[in-house]
Design a protein around this motif. Structure first.
Motif, PDB file in Angstrom:
ATOM      1  N   TYR A  92       0.829  -1.214   0.000  1.00 38.49           N
ATOM      2  CA  TYR A  92       0.000   0.000   0.000  1.00 38.49           C
ATOM      3  C   TYR A  92       0.864   1.265   0.000  1.00 38.49           C
ATOM      4  CZ  TYR A  92      -2.818   3.706   2.157  1.00 38.49           C
ATOM      5  OH  TYR A  92      -3.422   4.902   2.455  1.00 38.49           O
ATOM      6  N   ALA A  93       1.973   1.216   0.732  1.00 41.17           N
ATOM      7  CA  ALA A  93       2.839   2.395   0.847  1.00 41.17           C
ATOM      8  C   ALA A  93       3.896   2.472  -0.241  1.00 41.17           C
ATOM      9  CB  ALA A  93       3.521   2.390   2.224  1.00 41.17           C
ATOM     10  N   ALA A  94       3.969   1.466  -1.123  1.00 40.67           N
ATOM     11  CA  ALA A  94       5.005   1.441  -2.152  1.00 40.67           C
ATOM     12  C   ALA A  94       4.793   2.557  -3.166  1.00 40.67           C
ATOM     13  CB  ALA A  94       5.003   0.094  -2.863  1.00 40.67           C
ATOM     14  N   PRO A  95       5.877   3.106  -3.726  1.00 38.02           N
ATOM     15  CA  PRO A  95       5.731   4.158  -4.749  1.00 38.02           C
ATOM     16  C   PRO A  95       5.098   3.634  -6.023  1.00 38.02           C
ATOM     17  CG  PRO A  95       8.019   3.459  -4.556  1.00 38.02           C
ATOM     18  CD  PRO A  95       7.280   2.806  -3.430  1.00 38.02           C
ATOM     19  N   LEU A  96       4.485   4.548  -6.755  1.00 39.98           N
ATOM     20  CA  LEU A  96       3.792   4.186  -7.985  1.00 39.98           C
ATOM     21  C   LEU A  96       4.782   3.973  -9.120  1.00 39.98           C
ATOM     22  CD1 LEU A  96       1.001   6.905  -7.794  1.00 39.98           C
ATOM     23  CD2 LEU A  96       0.819   4.518  -7.073  1.00 39.98           C
ATOM     24  N   LYS A  97       4.322   3.282 -10.156  1.00 41.65           N
ATOM     25  CA  LYS A  97       5.116   3.132 -11.363  1.00 41.65           C
ATOM     26  C   LYS A  97       5.486   4.519 -11.882  1.00 41.65           C
ATOM     27  CE  LYS A  97       4.999   0.453 -15.672  1.00 41.65           C
ATOM     28  NZ  LYS A  97       4.160  -0.407 -16.535  1.00 41.65           N
ATOM     29  N   GLU A  98       6.719   4.662 -12.372  1.00 41.62           N
ATOM     30  CA  GLU A  98       7.261   5.985 -12.682  1.00 41.62           C
ATOM     31  C   GLU A  98       6.348   6.816 -13.572  1.00 41.62           C
ATOM     32  OE1 GLU A  98      11.191   5.483 -14.133  1.00 41.62           O
ATOM     33  OE2 GLU A  98      11.957   4.688 -12.249  1.00 41.62           O
ATOM     34  N   GLU A  99       5.781   6.206 -14.623  1.00 44.77           N
ATOM     35  CA  GLU A  99       4.937   6.987 -15.520  1.00 44.77           C
ATOM     36  C   GLU A  99       3.588   7.339 -14.904  1.00 44.77           C
ATOM     37  OE1 GLU A  99       5.110   2.732 -17.298  1.00 44.77           O
ATOM     38  OE2 GLU A  99       6.439   4.150 -16.289  1.00 44.77           O
ATOM     39  N   ASP A 100       3.218   6.659 -13.772  1.00 43.90           N
ATOM     40  CA  ASP A 100       1.942   6.938 -13.117  1.00 43.90           C
ATOM     41  C   ASP A 100       2.069   7.953 -11.990  1.00 43.90           C
ATOM     42  OD1 ASP A 100       0.804   5.131 -14.805  1.00 43.90           O
ATOM     43  OD2 ASP A 100       0.957   3.446 -13.399  1.00 43.90           O
ATOM     44  N   SER A 101       3.305   8.288 -11.625  1.00 43.83           N
ATOM     45  CA  SER A 101       3.518   9.147 -10.446  1.00 43.83           C
ATOM     46  C   SER A 101       3.591  10.614 -10.875  1.00 43.83           C
ATOM     47  CB  SER A 101       4.794   8.745  -9.728  1.00 43.83           C
ATOM     48  OG  SER A 101       5.907   8.770 -10.622  1.00 43.83           O
ATOM     49  N   ARG A 102       2.484  11.105 -11.406  1.00 44.22           N
ATOM     50  CA  ARG A 102       2.429  12.492 -11.851  1.00 44.22           C
ATOM     51  C   ARG A 102       1.831  13.378 -10.755  1.00 44.22           C
ATOM     52  NH1 ARG A 102      -0.092   9.604 -16.072  1.00 44.22           N
ATOM     53  NH2 ARG A 102       1.301   9.199 -17.837  1.00 44.22           N
ATOM     54  N   LYS A 211      11.669 -11.277  -4.900  1.00 44.08           N
ATOM     55  CA  LYS A 211      11.765 -12.013  -6.167  1.00 44.08           C
ATOM     56  C   LYS A 211      10.601 -11.783  -7.123  1.00 44.08           C
ATOM     57  CE  LYS A 211      12.536 -16.634  -8.063  1.00 44.08           C
ATOM     58  NZ  LYS A 211      12.763 -18.071  -7.755  1.00 44.08           N
ATOM     59  N   PRO A 212       9.327 -11.802  -6.683  1.00 47.22           N
ATOM     60  CA  PRO A 212       8.226 -11.601  -7.641  1.00 47.22           C
ATOM     61  C   PRO A 212       8.277 -10.255  -8.354  1.00 47.22           C
ATOM     62  CG  PRO A 212       7.408 -12.511  -5.577  1.00 47.22           C
ATOM     63  CD  PRO A 212       8.827 -12.123  -5.329  1.00 47.22           C
ATOM     64  N   ASP A 213       8.926  -9.269  -7.724  1.00 42.40           N
ATOM     65  CA  ASP A 213       9.008  -7.930  -8.325  1.00 42.40           C
ATOM     66  C   ASP A 213      10.335  -7.682  -9.021  1.00 42.40           C
ATOM     67  OD1 ASP A 213       6.453  -7.108  -7.405  1.00 42.40           O
ATOM     68  OD2 ASP A 213       7.289  -6.800  -5.405  1.00 42.40           O
ATOM     69  N   LEU A 214      11.152  -8.734  -9.169  1.00 41.55           N
ATOM     70  CA  LEU A 214      12.472  -8.563  -9.773  1.00 41.55           C
ATOM     71  C   LEU A 214      12.632  -9.409 -11.034  1.00 41.55           C
ATOM     72  CD1 LEU A 214      14.872  -8.359  -6.692  1.00 41.55           C
ATOM     73  CD2 LEU A 214      14.507  -6.607  -8.432  1.00 41.55           C
ATOM     74  N   ASN A 215      11.539  -9.644 -11.747  1.00 43.86           N
ATOM     75  CA  ASN A 215      11.663 -10.341 -13.026  1.00 43.86           C
ATOM     76  C   ASN A 215      11.515  -9.347 -14.173  1.00 43.86           C
ATOM     77  OD1 ASN A 215       8.780 -10.115 -13.791  1.00 43.86           O
ATOM     78  ND2 ASN A 215       8.473 -11.504 -12.057  1.00 43.86           N
ATOM     79  N   GLU A 217       9.356  -8.745 -16.386  1.00 48.33           N
ATOM     80  CA  GLU A 217       8.073  -8.091 -16.632  1.00 48.33           C
ATOM     81  C   GLU A 217       7.683  -7.108 -15.531  1.00 48.33           C
ATOM     82  OE1 GLU A 217       8.498 -11.460 -16.895  1.00 48.33           O
ATOM     83  OE2 GLU A 217       8.697 -11.324 -19.081  1.00 48.33           O
ATOM     84  N   SER A 218       8.204  -7.290 -14.318  1.00 44.84           N
ATOM     85  CA  SER A 218       7.650  -6.549 -13.182  1.00 44.84           C
ATOM     86  C   SER A 218       8.597  -5.572 -12.508  1.00 44.84           C
ATOM     87  CB  SER A 218       7.153  -7.547 -12.124  1.00 44.84           C
ATOM     88  OG  SER A 218       8.245  -8.290 -11.596  1.00 44.84           O
ATOM     89  N   TRP A 219       9.902  -5.632 -12.809  1.00 38.32           N
ATOM     90  CA  TRP A 219      10.829  -4.892 -11.952  1.00 38.32           C
ATOM     91  C   TRP A 219      10.719  -3.374 -12.065  1.00 38.32           C
ATOM     92  CZ3 TRP A 219      15.399  -2.017 -13.225  1.00 38.32           C
ATOM     93  CH2 TRP A 219      15.729  -1.974 -14.566  1.00 38.32           C
ATOM     94  N   LYS A 220      10.079  -2.881 -13.118  1.00 39.17           N
ATOM     95  CA  LYS A 220       9.899  -1.435 -13.236  1.00 39.17           C
ATOM     96  C   LYS A 220       8.543  -0.950 -12.729  1.00 39.17           C
ATOM     97  CE  LYS A 220      13.252  -0.319 -16.799  1.00 39.17           C
ATOM     98  NZ  LYS A 220      13.516   0.427 -18.051  1.00 39.17           N
ATOM     99  N   ASN A 221       7.706  -1.869 -12.274  1.00 38.66           N
ATOM    100  CA  ASN A 221       6.402  -1.465 -11.749  1.00 38.66           C
ATOM    101  C   ASN A 221       6.533  -0.726 -10.425  1.00 38.66           C
ATOM    102  OD1 ASN A 221       5.138  -2.636 -13.923  1.00 38.66           O
ATOM    103  ND2 ASN A 221       4.683  -4.549 -12.858  1.00 38.66           N
ATOM    104  N   ASN A 222       7.578  -1.031  -9.671  1.00 38.22           N
ATOM    105  CA  ASN A 222       7.845  -0.371  -8.395  1.00 38.22           C
ATOM    106  C   ASN A 222       9.266   0.178  -8.436  1.00 38.22           C
ATOM    107  OD1 ASN A 222       8.447   0.389  -5.786  1.00 38.22           O
ATOM    108  ND2 ASN A 222       7.663  -1.473  -4.823  1.00 38.22           N
ATOM    109  N   LEU A 254      19.880  -8.397 -14.793  1.00 36.71           N
ATOM    110  CA  LEU A 254      18.690  -7.777 -15.373  1.00 36.71           C
ATOM    111  C   LEU A 254      18.761  -6.255 -15.292  1.00 36.71           C
ATOM    112  CD1 LEU A 254      15.766  -8.132 -16.495  1.00 36.71           C
ATOM    113  CD2 LEU A 254      14.993  -8.157 -14.110  1.00 36.71           C
ATOM    114  N   ILE A 255      19.127  -5.743 -14.135  1.00 40.06           N
ATOM    115  CA  ILE A 255      19.201  -4.291 -13.946  1.00 40.06           C
ATOM    116  C   ILE A 255      20.328  -3.689 -14.785  1.00 40.06           C
ATOM    117  CG2 ILE A 255      19.604  -2.466 -12.238  1.00 40.06           C
ATOM    118  CD1 ILE A 255      18.356  -4.374 -10.135  1.00 40.06           C
ATOM    119  N   SER A 256      21.472  -4.366 -14.839  1.00 41.14           N
ATOM    120  CA  SER A 256      22.622  -3.834 -15.584  1.00 41.14           C
ATOM    121  C   SER A 256      22.388  -3.838 -17.094  1.00 41.14           C
ATOM    122  CB  SER A 256      23.876  -4.641 -15.261  1.00 41.14           C
ATOM    123  OG  SER A 256      23.755  -5.973 -15.741  1.00 41.14           O
ATOM    124  N   ASP A 257      21.460  -4.666 -17.553  1.00 40.01           N
ATOM    125  CA  ASP A 257      21.209  -4.796 -18.990  1.00 40.01           C
ATOM    126  C   ASP A 257      20.170  -3.795 -19.501  1.00 40.01           C
ATOM    127  OD1 ASP A 257      21.791  -6.109 -21.434  1.00 40.01           O
ATOM    128  OD2 ASP A 257      19.916  -7.223 -21.291  1.00 40.01           O
TER     129      ASP A 257
END
Length: 477
Positions: A92-102, A211-215, A217-222, A254-257
């Motif tokens: 609930y307290a996690a930051p929004l996806k970058e393009e959604d945080s306007r 791990k679920p947020d570091l694949n 498809e998902s690592w840029k959502n948060n 993944l992050i370095s690539d």
């Protein structure tokens, strides 16, 4: 949100049990709050705000023995429910996806984080109070479920980032301080790796939650996840990081690539930390042949000293006086690779290797005996590659191997039977190799032991040496 059925089950004001809940009512109350935070109702601001308000009241109102009770709800205990609530609060307290945080997005995240941080502070305060209570031993189980999500929350909001404010960072840091206090850890590194060699630490749990947020498809959502991963990774150093390579390497790659320079830099920093603290010796061994192409021996004079010689000399210098078991295991794990790489040139290090081998064989290494097994592997390789130099070390090596066999055979409790069997087999193989290297001298020196020794395991090892020496095949050479 109304918790009518749960509130009806509470005792009346003025009763001796005022402020307490029945088991089922408390479980139902927390389950409803959890549903409101994670279900469709979470999108409705009023319902969500009411759920957070009710949660604060529940934490304040409920006695510790009820709050952390193992059977506080049908099908699931309170510790598990509290863990699920903690995960929901962290999300609930996690930051929004970058393009959604306007617009006001970052300010809203900071406000949420402050509110959630205060709830976590209350919850950890209850855990701290329970530690001194004789009637509430279940707090440890609850803490195992709570520690991971609370840690991720604290790191997400304590670092200076666009989604934080001075107030949210202050609250998050207070939560982290209280978490370390409750878990009796002197530092974040101790919290992650364990404060001592017998304690497992929580690094595996944290990586499992991330791990679920570091694949892919998902690592840029948060946007916080990469920073939490990177910061956490860099708190754990050698030798504790070795066992986690399969968990930490894929996210770092993944992050370095990524195409963004910021992410490339962050990923490279993670990889640099991994190389320094996990695979540095093996990487060096792979690099040495490339670096030493210009140093090819042409047969005239002594072979030049190589980088591999220098590193092995440094490793042995650190190994010899080391008494901490984790470091002894780490050093011993890499020693066979150096002997393989240097081959016959290992004779340059024979004196120090002999001292390290005999010294490490004397010390019990815990249930898995990793260090002693690796030292036996090293000794086998050493005898195979440098057999002309082994005869003069017969007495020292024979005493060390026999002492190890006797210690393991007579060990009543400490070592599991499969590990004992592996140690005895490896030590026996070393005796057979030692006999070959000394033209049968071992067989002669051991000839009278079966008649004078009443330990079956020791006698069996000696007989195996004698049988192979008399002509039976042996595949260890």
């Amino acid at each position: 949100m109304e918790l009518d059925s749960a509130r009806e089950a509470r005792p009346q004001e003025g009763s001796s049990l005022s402020g307490e809940w029945s088991r089922s009512a408390l479980g139902q109350a927390f389950s409803k709050i959890l549903h409101c935070l994670t279900g469709q109702e979470a999108r409705l601001g009023k319902a969500r705000d009411a759920a957070l308000k009710d949660l604060g009241a529940l934490i304040e109102d409920t006695e510790c023995d009820k709050l952390f009770e193992g059977s506080g709800a049908p099908l699931r205990g309170m510790p598990e429910i509290l863990g699920q609530v903690a995960k929901a609060l962290e999300k609930y307290a996690a930051p929004l996806k970058e393009e959604d945080s306007r617009g006001e997005g970052h300010n809203q995240v900071a406000a949420k984080a402050t509110e959630v941080g205060l709830l976590f502070h209350k919850l950890l305060g209850k855990v701290e109070a329970s530690k001194n209570s004789l009637v509430c031993p279940e707090w440890k189980t609850s803490l195992r479920h709570l520690a991971g999500p609370i840690y991720i929350f604290a790191i997400t909001h304590s670092l200076e980032q666009p989604w934080t404010s001075p107030r949210s960072r202050e609250v998050a840091r207070e939560v982290l301080t209280l978490l370390l206090q409750v878990t009796e850890c002197g530092s974040v590194a101790g919290f992650l790796r364990g404060e001592n060699e017998d304690e497992k630490g929580r690094f595996t749990t944290i990586m499992g939650l991330l791990k679920p947020d570091l694949n892919k498809e998902s690592w840029k959502n948060n946007p916080a996840i990469k920073h939490v991963f990177s910061w956490t990774l860099q708190q754990v150093t050698r030798p504790w990081l070795n066992q986690h390579l399969e968990r930490i390497l894929p996210p770092s790659l993944l992050i370095s690539d990524d195409y963004q320079t910021e992410n490339k830099i962050l990923g490279v920093q993670c990889l640099h930390h991994i190389v320094l603290n996990v695979v540095v010796l093996l990487c060096l061994l792979d690099l040495f042949p490339v670096l030493e192409k210009a140093q090819q021996w042409k047969g005239d004079g002594a072979r030049p000293t190589t980088h591999c010689d220098e590193v092995l000399q440094l490793v042995l210098t650190h190994m010899e006086p080391e008494h901490r078991l984790l470091l002894r295991r780490t050093y011993a794990r890499h020693l066979p690779a150096f002997v393989k790489r240097l081959g016959i040139l290992t004779v340059r290090h024979m004196k120090r290797l002999e001292r390290v081998i005999t010294g490490y064989l004397e010390i019990y290494d815990g249930p898995e005996e990793e260090a002693r097994l690796k030292i036996l592997e090293t000794l086998k390789l050493l005898m195979q590659h440098t057999w002309p130099r082994i005869s003069c070390r017969l007495v020292v090596l024979l005493k060390a191997l026999l002492k190890l066999i006797c210690d393991v055979a007579r060990d009543p409790n400490l070592t599991p039977e499969p590990v004992k069997s592996a140690l005895l087999q490896e030590a026996t193989d070393c005796l057979i190799l030692l006999d070959h290297c000394t033209q049968g001298q071992v067989k002669g020196l051991l000839a009278n032991i079966p008649q004078s020794c009443d330990d079956t395991k020791v006698v069996n090892c000696i007989r195996k040496v004698q049988q192979v020496s008399e002509g039976a095949p042996f595949d260890g050479t």
